[in-house]
Design a protein around this motif. Sequence first.
Motif, mmCIF file in Angstrom:
data_model
loop_
_atom_site.group_PDB
_atom_site.id
_atom_site.type_symbol
_atom_site.label_atom_id
_atom_site.label_comp_id
_atom_site.label_asym_id
_atom_site.label_seq_id
_atom_site.Cartn_x
_atom_site.Cartn_y
_atom_site.Cartn_z
ATOM 1 N N GLN A 25 0.833 -1.200 0.000
ATOM 2 C CA GLN A 25 0.000 0.000 0.000
ATOM 3 C C GLN A 25 0.868 1.251 0.000
ATOM 4 O O GLN A 25 2.025 1.224 0.456
ATOM 5 C CB GLN A 25 -0.903 0.007 1.224
ATOM 6 C CG GLN A 25 -2.033 -1.019 1.152
ATOM 7 C CD GLN A 25 -3.017 -0.862 2.294
ATOM 8 O OE1 GLN A 25 -2.663 -0.408 3.373
ATOM 9 N NE2 GLN A 25 -4.266 -1.256 2.043
ATOM 10 N N ALA A 26 0.310 2.325 -0.472
ATOM 11 C CA ALA A 26 1.019 3.598 -0.462
ATOM 12 C C ALA A 26 1.459 3.937 0.963
ATOM 13 O O ALA A 26 0.711 3.736 1.918
ATOM 14 C CB ALA A 26 0.122 4.700 -1.014
ATOM 15 N N GLY A 27 2.693 4.416 1.067
ATOM 16 C CA GLY A 27 3.261 4.717 2.376
ATOM 17 C C GLY A 27 4.053 3.572 2.966
ATOM 18 O O GLY A 27 4.759 3.757 3.964
ATOM 19 N N GLY A 28 3.933 2.397 2.353
ATOM 20 C CA GLY A 28 4.613 1.222 2.864
ATOM 21 C C GLY A 28 6.047 1.116 2.387
ATOM 22 O O GLY A 28 6.574 2.027 1.723
ATOM 23 N N SER A 29 6.671 -0.003 2.730
ATOM 24 C CA SER A 29 8.081 -0.227 2.420
ATOM 25 C C SER A 29 8.283 -1.613 1.812
ATOM 26 O O SER A 29 7.510 -2.530 2.068
ATOM 27 C CB SER A 29 8.937 -0.136 3.690
ATOM 28 O OG SER A 29 8.856 1.136 4.286
ATOM 29 N N ASP A 79 5.717 4.779 -7.907
ATOM 30 C CA ASP A 79 6.866 3.869 -7.849
ATOM 31 C C ASP A 79 6.558 2.509 -8.460
ATOM 32 O O ASP A 79 7.445 1.662 -8.553
ATOM 33 C CB ASP A 79 7.303 3.683 -6.396
ATOM 34 C CG ASP A 79 7.802 4.967 -5.764
ATOM 35 O OD1 ASP A 79 7.406 5.261 -4.619
ATOM 36 O OD2 ASP A 79 8.601 5.682 -6.417
ATOM 37 N N SER A 100 -2.998 2.597 -4.133
ATOM 38 C CA SER A 100 -3.349 3.863 -3.471
ATOM 39 C C SER A 100 -4.413 3.657 -2.404
ATOM 40 O O SER A 100 -4.990 2.605 -2.266
ATOM 41 C CB SER A 100 -3.835 4.863 -4.511
ATOM 42 O OG SER A 100 -4.934 4.315 -5.221
ATOM 43 N N ARG A 158 13.970 8.674 0.135
ATOM 44 C CA ARG A 158 13.024 7.569 0.387
ATOM 45 C C ARG A 158 13.658 6.198 0.149
ATOM 46 O O ARG A 158 13.286 5.227 0.808
ATOM 47 C CB ARG A 158 11.808 7.698 -0.536
ATOM 48 C CG ARG A 158 11.031 8.991 -0.383
ATOM 49 C CD ARG A 158 9.747 8.963 -1.189
ATOM 50 N NE ARG A 158 10.002 8.813 -2.619
ATOM 51 C CZ ARG A 158 9.507 7.815 -3.370
ATOM 52 N NH1 ARG A 158 8.739 6.878 -2.821
ATOM 53 N NH2 ARG A 158 9.769 7.767 -4.679
ATOM 54 N N ASP A 191 11.200 3.102 1.007
ATOM 55 C CA ASP A 191 10.252 3.558 2.018
ATOM 56 C C ASP A 191 9.334 4.632 1.426
ATOM 57 O O ASP A 191 9.617 5.198 0.381
ATOM 58 C CB ASP A 191 10.999 4.118 3.228
ATOM 59 C CG ASP A 191 11.864 3.083 3.921
ATOM 60 O OD1 ASP A 191 12.965 3.444 4.384
ATOM 61 O OD2 ASP A 191 11.448 1.900 4.001
ATOM 62 N N SER A 192 8.246 4.894 2.134
ATOM 63 C CA SER A 192 7.277 5.913 1.707
ATOM 64 C C SER A 192 6.890 5.729 0.249
ATOM 65 O O SER A 192 6.882 6.677 -0.543
ATOM 66 C CB SER A 192 7.866 7.319 1.917
ATOM 67 O OG SER A 192 8.198 7.537 3.261
ATOM 68 N N LEU A 193 6.564 4.519 -0.101
ATOM 69 C CA LEU A 193 6.240 4.208 -1.490
ATOM 70 C C LEU A 193 4.938 4.865 -1.917
ATOM 71 O O LEU A 193 4.009 5.034 -1.121
ATOM 72 C CB LEU A 193 6.140 2.694 -1.674
ATOM 73 C CG LEU A 193 7.485 1.964 -1.694
ATOM 74 C CD1 LEU A 193 7.319 0.485 -1.423
ATOM 75 C CD2 LEU A 193 8.189 2.192 -3.022
ATOM 76 N N SER A 194 4.905 5.248 -3.182
ATOM 77 C CA SER A 194 3.702 5.841 -3.770
ATOM 78 C C SER A 194 3.347 5.075 -5.037
ATOM 79 O O SER A 194 4.181 4.341 -5.583
ATOM 80 C CB SER A 194 3.945 7.308 -4.091
ATOM 81 O OG SER A 194 4.700 7.429 -5.288
#
Length: 125
Positions: A13-17, A90, A125, A67, A84-87
């Motif tokens: 999910q977005a925000g994950g790593s 990416d 997202s 990131r 990190d902080s994936l969007s």
Amino acid sequence: QVQLVESGGGLVQAGGSLRLSCAASGRTFSTYSLGWFRQAPGKEREIVAAIGVAGGLRYYADSVKGRFVISRDNAKNTVYLQMDSLSPDDTAVYFCAATRRSGLPVRTMTLYDTWGQGTQVTVSS
């Protein structure tokens, strides 16, 4: 010549790593500069990060600076990409690559001689 195999991709999910790994065969891994590239659907392959032979010098694309972290473990013949902080931006197939044309981080895709098969990273997202 080394052979490269990526792993660690998946759905997040977005925000994950995620942490990608690229394992190399051969006894000359420490003599190669390494890079991570990515290719999103309908887009050209682009540099994400690169690391020199000693591991102290690194390059990051502006889009991932702060990131993503590239690192290498020459004892394990492995290069990593901590993301990190994936969007959703990416989302792509991620490739590792190796070159002996320079001991410094290499940004130019055409200077890499050896490529892995790629691992899919999908960020929802």
